[in-house]
Scaffold this motif. Sequence first.
Motif, mmCIF file in Angstrom:
data_model
loop_
_atom_site.group_PDB
_atom_site.id
_atom_site.type_symbol
_atom_site.label_atom_id
_atom_site.label_comp_id
_atom_site.label_asym_id
_atom_site.label_seq_id
_atom_site.Cartn_x
_atom_site.Cartn_y
_atom_site.Cartn_z
ATOM 1 N N GLU A 1 1.898 6.837 -6.894
ATOM 2 C CA GLU A 1 0.547 7.240 -7.328
ATOM 3 C C GLU A 1 0.918 9.377 -7.265
ATOM 4 O OE1 GLU A 1 -2.533 5.544 -5.993
ATOM 5 O OE2 GLU A 1 -2.616 4.319 -7.855
ATOM 6 N N GLU A 2 1.537 8.962 -6.237
ATOM 7 C CA GLU A 2 1.797 10.464 -5.485
ATOM 8 C C GLU A 2 2.861 10.841 -6.592
ATOM 9 O OE1 GLU A 2 3.001 10.604 -1.798
ATOM 10 O OE2 GLU A 2 0.921 10.084 -0.928
ATOM 11 N N ARG B 1 0.942 4.555 -2.851
ATOM 12 C CA ARG B 1 0.576 5.323 -2.831
ATOM 13 C C ARG B 1 1.554 6.018 -2.982
ATOM 14 N NH1 ARG B 1 0.084 5.151 2.019
ATOM 15 N NH2 ARG B 1 2.238 5.281 2.788
ATOM 16 N N GLN C 1 0.992 -1.569 0.105
ATOM 17 C CA GLN C 1 0.551 -0.089 -0.556
ATOM 18 C C GLN C 1 1.068 1.609 0.292
ATOM 19 O OE1 GLN C 1 -2.259 -0.997 3.893
ATOM 20 N NE2 GLN C 1 -3.679 -2.036 2.294
ATOM 21 N N ARG C 2 1.871 1.767 0.604
ATOM 22 C CA ARG C 2 2.682 2.452 0.429
ATOM 23 C C ARG C 2 3.240 2.554 -1.051
ATOM 24 N NH1 ARG C 2 5.615 0.538 4.932
ATOM 25 N NH2 ARG C 2 7.478 0.196 3.584
#
Length: 200
Positions: A140-141, A137, A133-134
């Motif tokens: 995507e950032e 994220r 998940q990290r």
Amino acid sequence: MVVRRALAREKTRKAPREQRNPNVPGVAGVGEQSPRFDIMSQEKRSALMGRIRGRNTGTEMTVRRLLHALGYRYRLHARELPGKPDIVFRGRKVAVFVHGCFWHRHDCGLAYVPKTRPEFWRRKFEGNVTRDQRTRRELEEAGWRVVFVWECQLSDLAALGRSLAREIGPHSGPVRRTGTAASARRSGPKTRAQAKSARQ
């Protein structure tokens, strides 16, 4: 004396299976708690688990061959990106992760929890999911699109190919033929010409 021998035999007969034969797994009786049993020592089990590869797995190689057959060209294991994606399309900014359902906890029948040391496994799996998940994220950032391919999807390669083509986008340029069929096509005319000149 006869009574003593009979009692000893009865005691042996009722002894747990793992005491009578250390190579046979223990079986709990009614109402008893099942014993933990592993045919390997902790050191051997740790060494065996350590040999499980994280890169170039069979699943990953299958996905790479599928993408190549569809006409896509890509880079592998980009170290500078978060999570070191398995397959990277830099121009499209698409990162593909090929995940084993067991290790990364996909919602399918392959994501079971082993019966031995369940708390250890739950902690390990939670760590893997949190890291995934990290990584997603962070990518995507940074403007990347993240695609996950799950091991169970390999049961239908045609559907997986269509799904990947939608996620990645159309490939650029014609699909190059590779493999024995293409080499046979290239070598065919020359071979026929050689045979014709040999007959004359």
